[in-house]
Design a protein around this motif. Structure first.
Motif, mmCIF file in Angstrom:
data_model
loop_
_atom_site.group_PDB
_atom_site.id
_atom_site.type_symbol
_atom_site.label_atom_id
_atom_site.label_comp_id
_atom_site.label_asym_id
_atom_site.label_seq_id
_atom_site.Cartn_x
_atom_site.Cartn_y
_atom_site.Cartn_z
ATOM 1 N N HIS B 95 72.753 -13.998 58.131
ATOM 2 C CA HIS B 95 72.495 -12.612 58.623
ATOM 3 C C HIS B 95 70.867 -12.657 57.984
ATOM 4 N N LEU B 96 70.049 -11.718 58.594
ATOM 5 C CA LEU B 96 68.975 -11.259 58.056
ATOM 6 C C LEU B 96 68.314 -10.321 57.399
ATOM 7 N N ASP B 97 69.399 -8.960 57.506
ATOM 8 C CA ASP B 97 69.024 -7.345 57.339
ATOM 9 C C ASP B 97 69.835 -7.673 56.070
ATOM 10 N N SER B 98 69.349 -6.609 55.359
ATOM 11 C CA SER B 98 70.010 -5.911 53.869
ATOM 12 C C SER B 98 70.630 -4.592 53.357
ATOM 13 N N GLN B 99 71.402 -4.218 52.783
ATOM 14 C CA GLN B 99 71.234 -2.850 52.202
ATOM 15 C C GLN B 99 70.182 -2.650 52.028
ATOM 16 N N PRO B 100 69.550 -0.804 51.858
ATOM 17 C CA PRO B 100 69.062 -0.521 51.358
ATOM 18 C C PRO B 100 67.865 -0.867 49.780
ATOM 19 N N ALA B 101 69.446 -1.239 49.581
ATOM 20 C CA ALA B 101 68.492 -1.635 47.988
ATOM 21 C C ALA B 101 69.589 -2.945 48.130
ATOM 22 N N GLY B 102 69.481 -4.181 48.348
ATOM 23 C CA GLY B 102 69.662 -5.281 48.853
ATOM 24 C C GLY B 102 68.638 -5.947 47.802
ATOM 25 N N GLY B 103 68.973 -7.293 47.626
ATOM 26 C CA GLY B 103 68.775 -8.747 47.243
ATOM 27 C C GLY B 103 67.912 -9.829 48.128
ATOM 28 N N LYS B 104 67.512 -10.961 47.297
ATOM 29 C CA LYS B 104 67.175 -11.710 48.929
ATOM 30 C C LYS B 104 67.587 -12.616 48.568
ATOM 31 N N PHE B 105 68.739 -13.555 48.579
ATOM 32 C CA PHE B 105 70.505 -14.002 49.259
ATOM 33 C C PHE B 105 70.791 -13.512 50.037
#
Lengths: 432, 432
Positions: B95-105
């Motif tokens: 997936h391409l979505d992240s957490q609001p304070a997520g990372g690059k991987f």
């Protein structure tokens, strides 16, 4: 002449002159000032509600011809003159301010019981050697201005006047400015100095605990105020994914906290159930269901009436936290260290005898809460009388008390205060 | 003819064609979309940052001639055609979505590793029987729209389309409306149906835990996803004055909580350190240093790969809470009960063999976190490959990984996907 018999005689008249219904009605009247929708009272120090309560007290006082005075921090005094005005007066009272979500009795009772004493002595026509003064101390609760017991501490000289005047509430309002508006609203009250000599101080208060009620004992003869040590503990671990991180690799700050609190509970176990140990505030971070807690901050409230036990066990709190921290780091700060106080034996003897004379069941108690009496104990013989409150609850809108129980306490107070006011010599307090 | 030797030969060429530098640069490029000041990424599902990431992926795909398609929930597919287009494709991605304070991987790696597989197969000129498709599933994180794994669940048919489309984010924006603007921003992508047949699904992902890094093992062959049970526990006591209330008279909700959590720790102790038990969220009321806590609410996150253990121990959580509640009342709610998943042995065998062929240290792991592979395991043979991440940290701006480690995982993925894509028959998953 049979002075013993005569004394017992008018003691009973004074006790009878304490009017249960008037005392109760005055509580209800005071509860109007700052009344909350939920039946509680929000009458924080030097607020408009506090002004209204002060004006009411002054009205009751002046309608009976008592002189009112206030000192530089707003402590309010109502004086019933004695035969010898130059002798230091006997003080009785408490405070009119409440917690933001407070009740109708905490503090107010001591002031109104004092007023009832003056009224009863008048009714019977008792003259005393010393004057008797009812006092309402400013900002006892400490919920608007920190610290609590501010007015009595300033009076006793343990809190510098300048420091108190420069204190601000949460909205930035200066104590000095709030006080000025209170004084402006009560213009006909004469001013007097802080810390004038006091013959003795006796404070009536609801117990704020369940012991009297549960033992069906109407009068608590307060032997002293237990000592208190407060600590904050910061448990520093590492937050981690709850699903992926093996337990052996975790630095779980909440798991360490449960181990520490369990160890502290063992350290502070007390078969006599005199010791008080409370972890009241716990802040977990990041506080997410599927994240291992990386940080916990919690408080320790530890109280005991015995100085040596308070010292010995309190000094072991930090090492106990360290020993049970597992892989977490620990930072312990002591934020309060208040020694126990023992009240004057002269006072406790007089209070006990008064209860016995009135045929009221009484027991010795140590106060678990702080009171203005703590401040006064630094400067004169001091004591307190507790009466039961419903379910031991205070600092709550559901705070309640029984009209007959309040009146019984006021009767003991009347007899004790009268006897103190007849004495021309009273000892100074020894430091303990 | 020596097909074994020939296979080994081009396998090594494919592995070599996986370009560590290109793969790393694409991570950095993707991290620009939703970049946070602290080095992290905030790229929540169907946000403008997500649109930018999708456009980037489509650009990379179309520049190499791959067809792009999207389904009714926005899952995005990049197809490298096979010799036999009618055979169900092999899917790989994340997936391409992240957490609001997520990372690059987290997530991105699986998509970019898949793209690297297509590129490497082209470089070597390998034709496969089945098509290979790289997929970017919509809203895996669940941080904008609840639940997580939404796109893959809708694809697998376990989350009804209408329900997902009607979901709103915290600001009240409909999933359907957010999706419409994403599709409008990517107009040249053809549409296809949900739930078309899939030959097999293999997802590469950072471990999100510390095991691979701490054991210096580059490849995690994911045996399955552990089961999870979530509980909330409400401990109801009575708040009381910390100074005045004897311990024997208290109903201290935090003291009961420490007893309960200690008992749960014993119940859920595991010498093999496979079980996961976390109390992550704790809310104490009134949370005041000098008030006995009247209420504590806390969460239990309990995970295990073995269905029987999850059932047996999980079913004892409520009674354990009750038994250690002292004088407090207890209310336990189970808020999640997700059975463990075991991935397909065909897939784990192929992944293991690929790691061995490349001389990479590998170990079997059970995923502690949820992944889109969980959804896909319902409909086709499914597996996952884990690579190490720094300090086991994810869902954090400090999430990090090693370029060489990411490339190693992509090489294993390339070999495994290629072998699956050459097979004309693949088993259907059995329900476990």
């Amino acid at each position: 002449m049979e002075p013993q018999l005569a004394a017992t005689d008018y003691h009973m008249q004074v006790a009878t002159a304490v009017d249960e219904r008037r005392l109760w009605q005055r509580h209800l009247k005071m509860a109007v000032f700052g009344a909350r929708d939920d039946g509680g009272v929000n009458r924080q120090a030097l607020s408009p509600a506090d002004v209204s309560a002060r004006i009411q007290l002054i009205e009751w006082a002046t309608s009976r011809g008592y002189a009112c005075a206030t000192d530089p921090v707003g402590n309010l005094f109502v004086r019933r003159e004695g035969r010898n005005p130059s002798l230091p007066a006997i003080l009785t009272g408490s405070h009119l301010d409440s917690q933001p979500a407070g009740g109708k009795f905490d503090g107010v009772y001591g002031v109104l019981a004092g007023m009832e004493v003056l009224h009863a002595l008048d009714t019977v026509g008792v003259a005393t050697e010393r004057a008797i003064e009812v006092v309402a101390w400013t900002n006892e609760e400490g919920s608007r201005f920190v610290p609590g017991m501010a007015g009595s501490s300033a009076f006793a000289g343990t809190l510098p006047l300048e420091k108190l005047l420069a204190t601000r509430d949460r909205e930035g309002i200066l104590f000095e400015d709030a006080l000025a508006s209170v004084l402006a609203a009560t213009p006909n009250v004469k001013r007097r100095a802080l810390g004038f000599p006091v013959g003795a101080y006796l404070e009536a208060h609801i117990e704020q605990g369940p012991v009297l009620e549960s033992t069906r004992c109407g009068i608590g003869v307060v032997a002293g105020i237990q000592g208190t040590r407060w600590f904050t503990v910061h448990v520093k671990g590492a937050s981690a994914h709850a699903g992926t991180t093996p337990l052996a690799m975790r630095r779980d700050a909440f798991k360490a906290t449960t181990s520490i609190v369990t160890a502290l509970s063992s350290l502070l176990a007390d078969g006599d159930d005199v010791l008080r140990f409370t972890v009241g505030r716990v802040v977990v971070e990041p506080n997410s269901p599927n994240t291992v807690p990386g940080s916990v901050q919690f408080t320790i409230d530890f109280r005991h009436p015995d100085f040596e036990i308070l010292k010995k066990l309190g000094d072991r709190v930090e090492s106990t936290c360290m020993e049970h921290a597992g892989k977490c780091d620990i930072l312990v700060n002591e934020t309060l260290n208040m020694s126990p106080i023992q009240f004057d034996k002269t006072i406790t003897d007089i209070v006990s005898a008064a209860a016995d004379e009135l045929g009221l069941a009484r027991m010795f108690l140590t106060s678990g809460a702080f009171h203005d009496a703590k401040s006064l104990s630094e400067m004169c013989p001091t004591g307190m009388i507790f009466v039961p409150c419903a379910n031991g609850i205070s600092h709550s809108p559901s705070e309640n008390a029984d009209p007959a129980g309040l009146a019984a306490g006021a009767r003991v107070l009347a007899l004790a205060v009268e006897q103190l006011a007849q004495r021309t010599t009273l000892s100074s307090p020894g430091r303990r």
